[in-house]
Write an enzyme that holds these catalytic residues in place. Structure first.
Site, PDB file in Angstrom:
ATOM      1  N   ARG A 327       0.995  -1.197  -0.096  1.00 28.51           N
ATOM      2  CA  ARG A 327      -0.038   0.154   0.164  1.00 28.51           C
ATOM      3  C   ARG A 327       0.949   1.201   0.037  1.00 28.51           C
ATOM      4  NH1 ARG A 327      -5.213  -2.118   1.192  1.00 28.51           N
ATOM      5  NH2 ARG A 327      -5.116  -3.687   2.649  1.00 28.51           N
ATOM      6  N   ARG A 357      -6.135  -5.476  -0.989  1.00 25.70           N
ATOM      7  CA  ARG A 357      -7.528  -5.113  -0.692  1.00 25.70           C
ATOM      8  C   ARG A 357      -7.944  -3.764  -0.436  1.00 25.70           C
ATOM      9  NH1 ARG A 357      -9.662  -9.587   2.181  1.00 25.70           N
ATOM     10  NH2 ARG A 357      -9.970 -10.381   0.084  1.00 25.70           N
ATOM     11  N   HIS A 387       3.194  -9.398   0.962  1.00 23.18           N
ATOM     12  CA  HIS A 387       2.978  -8.560   2.129  1.00 23.18           C
ATOM     13  C   HIS A 387       4.203  -7.980   2.806  1.00 23.18           C
ATOM     14  CE1 HIS A 387       0.776  -7.604   6.000  1.00 23.18           C
ATOM     15  NE2 HIS A 387       0.368  -6.595   5.089  1.00 23.18           N
ATOM     16  N   TYR A 420       0.346   5.204  11.920  1.00 24.00           N
ATOM     17  CA  TYR A 420       0.684   3.739  12.403  1.00 24.00           C
ATOM     18  C   TYR A 420       1.732   3.843  13.239  1.00 24.00           C
ATOM     19  CZ  TYR A 420      -2.986   2.422   8.811  1.00 24.00           C
ATOM     20  OH  TYR A 420      -3.989   2.188   8.284  1.00 24.00           O
ATOM     21  N   ARG A 516      -4.018  -5.845  18.886  1.00 28.53           N
ATOM     22  CA  ARG A 516      -5.076  -4.679  19.059  1.00 28.53           C
ATOM     23  C   ARG A 516      -6.496  -5.300  18.253  1.00 28.53           C
ATOM     24  NH1 ARG A 516      -6.383  -2.372  14.235  1.00 28.53           N
ATOM     25  NH2 ARG A 516      -4.708  -3.468  13.085  1.00 28.53           N
ATOM     26  N   HIS A 544       0.448  -0.956  14.942  1.00 31.68           N
ATOM     27  CA  HIS A 544       0.616  -1.837  13.780  1.00 31.68           C
ATOM     28  C   HIS A 544       1.688  -2.585  13.763  1.00 31.68           C
ATOM     29  CE1 HIS A 544       1.149  -2.453   9.314  1.00 31.68           C
ATOM     30  NE2 HIS A 544      -0.282  -2.556   9.440  1.00 31.68           N
TER      31      HIS A 544
END
Length: 644
Positions: A327, A357, A387, A420, A516, A544
């Site tokens: 991302r 996504r 990822h 984050y 979290r 994160h």
């Protein structure tokens, strides 16, 4: 919304296909949907209670008011009428429902109105009902001039504006009801990667479908009559279990626009990330070569990573850069730096995850831009999402090539780096450099599982190594030796890891988990998990970072991109990297693992019945404020040392 668009949509498809196989929790799809609805109904009620009873009154006390239609003055109603006529009416297209105008395919999550009418139009038609979609170009929260609003910051909801003026769309007809609603659709993209010739083109072709997938949820206002709600459900081919009534706007997330009001006294103080002391005084490559550099975002700036990328286009010694992009954004600073580097002749290789996504369209645009600039762009491995967060710089030094790496727990996205909490490691360690290089070769080419020295990678060995380390602690405890496990994650749901943690607890291992989000483990169960505690930190920043440590002294420490979930460990390419430098390891252990568990720090604690409660010792001390203060003091101290 995303949960409904993807997870609930997937369960509904299973039900429609007659799937009756239970999941790991023993629930068949139909029962899972039933329980989801019960939980979501509670969440929605609480959401609107907080909005209507707490947030909006608190804002109104500060002169920031969402003006309710029933309370408009004559002057306010006149202003809304003019605004509607000039700015909104030309953008609306009413669709009367009759044999020549069937129920339209409504866009995903767009504000829409069901309008009940009486009378006949000029053609003698008596449709009785019409549908009006509000275009995406119209703001959902409209500021009203202060002299008209009577408050410093007055706003009108678009739904109120249209509802009050809807008659203008149907001249000569009588409007007997106007009810806002919103349809949520299945937004998963279906691409058979093994059958397509070009994944980029395939995803481009699938993106428009996202707006018109099967309906999954219908949201209506509490005042919507039952017969209107039933009519909409029938048209959308949905049952009553897909209907959600709300006490307020059907998409309250649009109220985030209120944050744009210029009232800094009502917001968090502006945070300026601290610079890294190691990188502030010298060439970044020299600094990294001398000593590993650790950055804790957003307390420390993401700029050193950007500076390295910017230097690539200007430093003739840097001959290549390889990076994963999950991302990032097609026009972000990272993207611009990579484009400039490619245009300058540097060999740029980008492994872009097109299927991230809700970022598919942005990643398609990013891939196209980089290809046009001359970069080599690949899309990872068929069947696995890439990822991992890693970057490799190859630089000519001393007659050879030296590798520099960046490894992180977060995405290469400057906005999330400010919002984050994540950990970055910059290193010239030859072993890490060789590992990252081998993994890039695996992602862009072909070969057997890479033999790695320090990096641990999913889907190859990450889960096995986690199980091995958890098992080691269980054995130590069984032998009466000191042991401990502390892990910080976004989610924990992989069944074998949950079982291994239960086993460790039964052996007497103290286990502290900072999770979290999703946690499929229940702590405090007698004979099963009485040595396990689970805390959750929710605050200004989104927690994160993925960090886990083993041993009584927590001296075996890893940071990584993977949560402890089945998808991360089996269906994604993920990396976990050790922090071996004693000074850096102590920082990560303290800030990411021990500080969140300290007495008095605000946290939620998971109870054995699956509910959360404030940690008993929470005394009002925010972990994030604590770290903000610590880094601000460190930054001031560094600046004073630099003064003559």
């Amino acid at each position: 919304d995303e949960f409904v668009e993807i997870r609930v949509a997937g369960l509904r498809e299973q039900v429609n296909a007659g799937v009756a196989a239970p999941g790991p929790d023993g629930l068949v799809p139909k029962e899972a949907l039933r329980r989801i609805r019960a939980s979501v109904l509670d969440l929605v009620r609480e959401q609107y209670r907080l909005l209507g009873d707490i947030l909006l009154p608190a804002l109104a006390a500060e002169g920031i008011v969402v003006l309710r239609r029933h309370a408009w003055s004559d002057a306010q109603r006149e202003w809304t009428r003019r605004f509607f006529t000039e700015q909104v009416l030309p953008l609306l297209t009413p669709i009367a429902l009759d044999p020549s105008h069937p129920f339209p395919t409504l866009l995903n999550k767009i504000l829409t109105f069901a309008v009940r009418l009486e009378g006949q139009d000029a053609f003698g038609r008596d449709a009785g009902i019409a549908v009006v979609q509000a275009g995406r170009t119209v703001p959902r929260l409209i500021p009203m001039p202060a002299d008209v609003a009577g408050v410093p910051h007055g706003f009108v909801l678009l739904s109120s504006l249209i509802g009050d003026n809807i008659g203008a769309l149907f001249p000569g007809m009588t409007v007997v009801g106007c009810h806002p609603f919103r349809v949520t659709r299945d937004s998963d993209l279906w691409v058979d990667e093994e059958e397509v010739d070009d994944l980029l083109d395939a995803i481009k072709g699938e993106l428009p479908r996202r707006h018109f997938g099967d309906a999954v949820r219908l949201e209506v206002s509490r005042s919507c009559p039952d017969d209107t709600a039933r009519f909409l459900l029938e048209q959308l081919d949905l049952g009553e279990d897909a209907l959600y009534r709300v006490d307020g706007p059907v998409n309250p997330a649009r109220l985030v626009a209120l944050h744009d009001v210029d009232r800094p006294d009502l917001k968090y103080p502006v945070h300026r990330p601290a610079p890294s002391p190691r990188l502030a005084r010298s060439d970044p490559f020299d600094a990294i070569r001398a000593h590993d550099v650790l950055l804790h975002h957003p307390y420390e700036s993401f700029s050193p990573v950007l500076d390295l990328l910017r230097q690539v286009a200007q430093d003739p010694a840097v001959v290549a850069v390889k990076t994963t992009l999950y991302r990032t954004g097609p026009r972000s600073e990272v993207a611009e730096a990579l484009v400039r580097a490619a245009q300058a002749g540097t060999e740029v290789t980008a492994v872009i995850e097109l299927r991230a996504r809700c970022d598919e369209a942005a990643n398609v645009e990013l891939a196209t831009r980089l290809q046009e600039a001359g970069a080599s762009v690949v899309y990872g491995v068929v069947g696995y999402k890439t990822h991992a967060k890693m970057m490799l710089f190859l630089r000519r030094e001393d007659g050879g090539l030296r590798r520099y790496v960046h490894l992180g727990t977060g995405n290469y996205h400057t906005a999330t780096a400010r919002a984050y909490t994540d950990v970055s490691l910059l290193s010239a360690d030859p072993s890490l450099g060789a590992d990252v290089h081998r993994l890039f070769q695996e992602l862009t080419g072909l070969g057997t599982e890479p033999a790695l020295l320090k990096l641990v990678v999913a889907p190859f060995r990450l889960r096995e190594q986690l199980l091995e380390r958890i098992g080691n602690q269980a054995r130590l405890a069984a032998e009466g030796k000191p042991s401990r496990i502390v892990a910080k994650l976004n989610s924990l749901s992989e069944p074998s890891l949950v079982t291994a943690l239960y086993t460790a607890s039964q052996a007497g291992v103290p286990v502290d988990l900072i999770v979290r989000g999703i946690c499929a483990l229940r702590p405090g169960l007698p004979g099963i998990s009485e040595h396990i505690r689970v805390h959750s930190i929710v605050g200004r920043f989104l927690e994160h970072a993925r960090v886990w440590a083993f041993g009584a002294e927590l001296d075996e420490l890893y940071c990584g991109s993977a949560d402890w979930m089945h998808r991360n460990l089996f269906r994604r390419v993920e990396t976990a990297f050790p922090i071996t430098d004693p000074e850096l390891r102590a920082r990560v252990v303290d800030e990411c693992l021990l500080a969140p568990l300290a007495e008095g720090v605000l946290a939620w604690e998971l109870r054995s019945d699956g509910t959360y409660a404030r940690a008993p010792a929470a005394g009002g001390l925010s972990l994030q404020e604590l770290l903000l203060t610590r880094y601000a003091e460190r930054s001031r101290s560094t600046n004073q040392e630099d003064m003559p």
